[in-house]
Design an enzyme around this catalytic site. Structure first.
Site, PDB file in Angstrom:
ATOM      1  N   GLU A   2     -41.998 -48.463 -35.104  1.00 48.56           N
ATOM      2  CA  GLU A   2     -42.728 -47.194 -35.146  1.00 48.56           C
ATOM      3  C   GLU A   2     -44.195 -47.416 -34.762  1.00 48.56           C
ATOM      4  O   GLU A   2     -44.799 -46.582 -34.092  1.00 48.56           O
ATOM      5  CB  GLU A   2     -42.679 -46.600 -36.562  1.00 48.56           C
ATOM      6  CG  GLU A   2     -41.308 -46.133 -37.011  1.00 48.56           C
ATOM      7  CD  GLU A   2     -41.248 -45.787 -38.495  1.00 48.56           C
ATOM      8  OE1 GLU A   2     -40.391 -44.980 -38.862  1.00 48.56           O
ATOM      9  OE2 GLU A   2     -42.040 -46.343 -39.294  1.00 48.56           O
TER      10      GLU A   2
ATOM     11  N   ASP B 118     -33.144 -38.138 -36.661  1.00 45.38           N
ATOM     12  CA  ASP B 118     -31.746 -37.829 -37.004  1.00 45.38           C
ATOM     13  C   ASP B 118     -31.661 -36.493 -37.736  1.00 45.38           C
ATOM     14  O   ASP B 118     -32.608 -36.078 -38.383  1.00 45.38           O
ATOM     15  CB  ASP B 118     -31.163 -38.933 -37.893  1.00 45.38           C
ATOM     16  CG  ASP B 118     -32.040 -39.208 -39.098  1.00 45.38           C
ATOM     17  OD1 ASP B 118     -32.951 -40.042 -39.000  1.00 45.38           O
ATOM     18  OD2 ASP B 118     -31.833 -38.550 -40.132  1.00 45.38           O
TER      19      ASP B 118
END
Ligand code: ADE
Length: 242
Positions: free
Chosen positions: A13, A199
């Protein structure tokens, strides 16, 4: 000039943001796993704290305990004007979230898995940590969505989690935000949450599969939006101190 700190859990990230800002590694406390990177931009200081790698399991230190450790060290050492918890998260099709969407935490972050049915402890468990008052304007500036970010130490969503998340109006599910916010609250440091969706929790494909498939896309999206967010926060801080 402003100091803005960004707290992130995973190297995947943080990597694109570190590259984008040309941030250099800063040796803070070699006995702890926390990794820190620092960049200067137009006189402002940007500190990126990454939770690091678990020495036993060799995986990224996701979750609330490492987030507290990172946030505490960064606040102690740099006294940032604003702390941003940034990373990837789950969303829901029921609230029309899509992979890659950017959310700014508003009006608070909560915990959905600290369920303590004893008078007084219930509210402590949930947390309900307020975000920086300017977060709503920031969301507008970034053309991002706003929503309640809900934190737990699990990637999946149990039936009880589902009930609690619905009751708490959670729109973004992740694993660090409330922990970072808690430390910020103790120190009186303004707190901002910025999350990109990897997601959809209510999609039939398993969350872990979606997460791994979309991690790079969502992290790239973060590295596009975070420099804008950092600059906006720094301008806000600098304008307030004149
Ligand atoms: N990080 C990314 N997706 C997540 C999810 N569904 N739950 C918790 N943390 C996440």
């Amino acid at each position: 000039m402003a100091t803005i700190a960004v707290i992130m859990a995973m190297r995947a990230e943080a990597g694109p943001l570190i590259d984008e800002l040309g941030a250099a590694r800063y040796g803070l406390n070699p006995s702890l796993p926390t990794q820190v990177f620092v960049a200067e931009r137009s006189g402002d200081t940007i500190v990126i704290g990454v939770n690091g790698v678990d020495p036993e399991h060799q995986v990224d230190l996701v979750g609330t305990e490492p987030a507290v450790l990172t946030t505490m060290q960064v606040i102690e050492h740099w006294q940032p004007d604003v702390v941003i918890t940034a990373g990837t998260a789950g969303g829901w099709s029921r609230s029309a979230a899509q992979i890659g969407d950017v959310f700014v935490a508003w009006p608070h972050v909560v915990r959905h898995d600290r369920r303590i049915g004893i008078e007084g402890f219930r509210d402590y468990g949930i947390g309900r940590h307020r975000v920086w008052t300017h977060s709503e304007e920031l969301a507008h500036h970034l053309d991002a969505r706003k929503g309640v970010v809900t934190t737990s130490n699990s990637l999946d969503e149990s039936d009880t989690d589902r009930e609690w998340i619905l009751a708490l109006d959670g729109e973004v599910k992740e694993m660090e935000g409330a922990a970072v916010a808690w430390v910020c609250g103790l120190r009186g440091t303004p707190f901002v949450g910025i999350k990109t969706i990897t997601d959809l929790v209510d999609h039939p494909t398993p969350t872990a599969e979606q997460f791994l498939a979309n991690l790079t896309t969502a992290s790239t999206r973060l590295s596009e939006v975070l420099p804008m967010a950092i600059q906006w926060c720094a301008e806000r801080v600098n304008a307030a101190s004149y």
